[in-house]
Design an enzyme around this catalytic site. Structure first.
Site, PDB file in Angstrom:
ATOM      1  N   HIS A 131       1.786 -73.983  77.796  1.00  0.00           N
ATOM      2  CA  HIS A 131       1.433 -75.420  77.883  1.00  0.00           C
ATOM      3  C   HIS A 131       2.361 -76.067  76.584  1.00  0.00           C
ATOM      4  CE1 HIS A 131      -1.390 -78.741  76.823  1.00  0.00           C
ATOM      5  NE2 HIS A 131      -1.736 -78.662  77.865  1.00  0.00           N
ATOM      6  N   ASP A 208      -3.528 -67.892  74.317  1.00  0.00           N
ATOM      7  CA  ASP A 208      -3.821 -69.276  74.590  1.00  0.00           C
ATOM      8  C   ASP A 208      -4.834 -69.025  75.793  1.00  0.00           C
ATOM      9  OD1 ASP A 208      -4.340 -71.558  75.911  1.00  0.00           O
ATOM     10  OD2 ASP A 208      -2.235 -72.260  75.757  1.00  0.00           O
ATOM     11  N   GLN A 211      -7.255 -71.861  79.946  1.00  0.00           N
ATOM     12  CA  GLN A 211      -7.501 -71.748  81.189  1.00  0.00           C
ATOM     13  C   GLN A 211      -8.417 -70.508  81.500  1.00  0.00           C
ATOM     14  OE1 GLN A 211      -7.540 -74.251  83.260  1.00  0.00           O
ATOM     15  NE2 GLN A 211      -6.303 -75.404  81.920  1.00  0.00           N
ATOM     16  N   LYS A 234     -13.266 -77.438  78.824  1.00  0.00           N
ATOM     17  CA  LYS A 234     -12.887 -76.735  80.179  1.00  0.00           C
ATOM     18  C   LYS A 234     -13.928 -75.783  80.506  1.00  0.00           C
ATOM     19  CE  LYS A 234      -7.877 -77.377  79.050  1.00  0.00           C
ATOM     20  NZ  LYS A 234      -7.478 -78.351  79.929  1.00  0.00           N
ATOM     21  N   CYS A 372       1.625 -81.127  81.132  1.00  0.00           N
ATOM     22  CA  CYS A 372       2.185 -80.579  79.943  1.00  0.00           C
ATOM     23  C   CYS A 372       2.742 -79.358  79.771  1.00  0.00           C
ATOM     24  CB  CYS A 372       0.843 -80.610  79.071  1.00  0.00           C
ATOM     25  SG  CYS A 372       0.221 -82.180  78.630  1.00  0.00           S
TER      26      CYS A 372
HETATM   27  C1  LIG Z   1      -2.944 -73.493  79.200  1.00  0.00           C
HETATM   28  C2  LIG Z   1      -3.528 -74.584  78.257  1.00  0.00           C
HETATM   29  N1  LIG Z   1      -3.142 -74.447  76.818  1.00  0.00           N
HETATM   30  C3  LIG Z   1      -3.546 -75.234  76.115  1.00  0.00           C
HETATM   31  C4  LIG Z   1      -4.232 -76.498  76.578  1.00  0.00           C
HETATM   32  C5  LIG Z   1      -4.743 -77.487  75.572  1.00  0.00           C
HETATM   33  O1  LIG Z   1      -6.250 -77.879  75.682  1.00  0.00           O
HETATM   34  P1  LIG Z   1      -6.831 -78.831  74.822  1.00  0.00           P
HETATM   35  O2  LIG Z   1      -6.152 -80.178  75.141  1.00  0.00           O
HETATM   36  O3  LIG Z   1      -8.291 -78.778  75.412  1.00  0.00           O
HETATM   37  O4  LIG Z   1      -6.498 -78.672  73.326  1.00  0.00           O
HETATM   38  C6  LIG Z   1      -4.395 -76.615  77.973  1.00  0.00           C
HETATM   39  C7  LIG Z   1      -4.997 -78.057  78.408  1.00  0.00           C
HETATM   40  O5  LIG Z   1      -4.794 -78.560  79.421  1.00  0.00           O
HETATM   41  C8  LIG Z   1      -4.030 -75.722  78.798  1.00  0.00           C
HETATM   42  O6  LIG Z   1      -4.297 -76.070  79.920  1.00  0.00           O
END
Ligand SMILES: Cc1ncc(COP(=O)(O)O)c(C=O)c1O
Length: 414
Positions: A131, A208, A211, A234, A372
């Site tokens: 992401h 990370d 998900q 999430k 993203c």
């Molecule tokens: C794999 C992954 N990493 C990071 C993020 C970023 O999360 P946040 O926008 O809640 O900080 C997301 C959000 O969709 C994601 O899917």
């Protein structure tokens, strides 16, 4: 995912749906079919009530008050840190830093640990399926320190190509940052294996977990990673709250990245000293209501049962993959052997946004775009995909509604 339907109790999905008021809503005159859980998940009544109760009966700032409400809010806030530590199996609540979300957790590591550690020529290894929030913070800190960013490539199936992984980790590599479960492809990465290879070489590791936290069991001690970041919204909790797990020995050595109240030990007009972690990384009044909401969300998830959630979601994804995969002109993007909760696809001759718009008219909420994860789109030669993403409250009937909508989009546009 290792849980199987036979070894875990089945979920009473229809009963659980009643816990989520929004799932009874109608949109565009149709019953809501919410398949955008990777973007954000819906909230059970327990979370909504906990936030509402806090504001209605318990609201006070924490840590600085001697009065009843402040003491109560402080106890509630600190209890959630302990719950989060259990949720990810951290060795101690002191390893749990509250952040605004995954993005802020990763930026914290980049601007505190990486910025104070990296030297020109050092290398950060990420993967091609990150992401943007696990790419851009590293590019920023690379520009600040003279480090470079390298990436593990991905295969046509959407798995990490780990053939050259050992060569990619050089004696200049300082950090491995990898997504546990890809939001764009649904791939579950072998992070435990990757982390162990990195740690053998003394490389710091960040996972990370944005998900994975809602869908997979998370055990930071078993993963043996140094950092693990996820977002409350999430995992059925409020927006504006996230978690950074950090190995105590690293957090203790890291400088603050934001200054303000609560993160200090002493302050004079010339000089300040820092509080111990996690307070050192939580400057200012924290998102107290959101922390309390997060605690209610994790309690709810644990009561439903993470193994049962995993087993049902696995079944649902298999069903959706089969139904969507058999549609003429549909190409699934991301066909890894290990997947969870995400189904990305393109429909021949129909722009993903049009697929999304036709589905929306039917009350079916999916996401379209680059999610993203622009490098993933480049890798697969598509500008965007349509993405259905599931939670445990989704049903086979909702997958059927998705399939009907895709058929309709194809007959209208293709
Ligand atoms: C794999 C992954 N990493 C990071 C993020 C970023 O999360 P946040 O926008 O809640 O900080 C997301 C959000 O969709 C994601 O899917």
């Amino acid at each position: 995912m290792t849980a199987t339907a036979s070894s875990t109790p089945a979920l009473d999905v229809e009963r659980l749906r009643e816990d989520f008021p929004i799932l009874a809503e109608r949109v565009r005159g149709k019953p809501l079919v919410y398949l955008d859980n990777a973007a954000t998940s819906q909230k059970p009544r327990a979370v909504i009530d906990a936030v509402s109760r806090y504001y209605g009966a318990e609201n006070a700032n924490i840590h600085r008050g001697v009065h009843y409400l402040s003491e109560r809010a402080t106890v509630a806030y600190d209890a959630v840190r302990e719950r989060v530590a259990r949720f990810v199996n951290a060795a101690s609540p002191r390893e749990i830093v509250f952040t605004r979300g995954t993005t802020e957790g990763i930026n914290l590591v980049a601007q505190s640990w990486a910025r104070s550690t990296l030297k020109p020529g050092d290398e950060i290894v990420i993967t091609g399926m990150e992401h943007h929030s696990n790419i851009v913070p590293w590019q920023l800190v690379a520009a600040q320190t003279g480090a470079t960013v390298r990436a593990v490539p991905i295969t046509d199936a959407g798995e990490l190509d780990l053939n050259g992984f050992d060569r990619l980790l050089t004696d200049r590599t300082r950090l491995l940052a990898v997504v546990h479960l890809s939001n764009a492809l649904g791939t579950i990465n072998p992070v435990r294996w990757m982390v162990s290879h990195a740690r053998e070489r003394g490389i710091v590791t960040l996972v990370d977990g944005a998900q994975s936290a809602p869908h997979l069991p998370v055990d930071v001690q078993a993963l043996d990673c140094d950092f693990f970041a996820f977002s409350g919204h999430k995992v059925f909790g409020p927006t504006g709250i996230g978690v950074l797990y950090g190995r105590a020995s690293l957090l203790e050595a890291m400088p603050p990245w934001q200054g303000g109240g609560d993160m200090i030990e002493t302050v004079t007009l010339e000089h300040s000293t820092w509080a111990q972690p996690p307070a050192r990384f939580e400057a200012g009044t924290p998102p107290i209501a959101q922390v309390i909401g997060l605690g209610a969300a994790l309690e709810y998830v644990e009561a439903v049962g993470r193994a049962a959630i995993g087993a049902w979601e696995e079944e649902l994804l298999a069903y959706a993959t089969e139904r969507v995969g058999e549609l003429a002109g549909v190409r699934i993007i991301g066909t890894a052997r290990e997947k969870a909760s995400v189904l990305s696809f393109v429909v021949e001759g129909v722009h993903p946004h049009d697929v999304g718009a036709v589905l929306d008219a039917e009350g079916v909420a999916i996401r379209t775009g680059h999610h993203c994860a622009q490098p993933v789109m480049h890798r697969f030669g598509v500008p965007a995909t349509a993405r259905a993403s599931f939670a445990f409250y989704n049903t086979r009937a909702e997958v059927d509604a998705l399939v009907r909508g895709i058929r309709r989009a194809r007959s209208m546009f293709a």
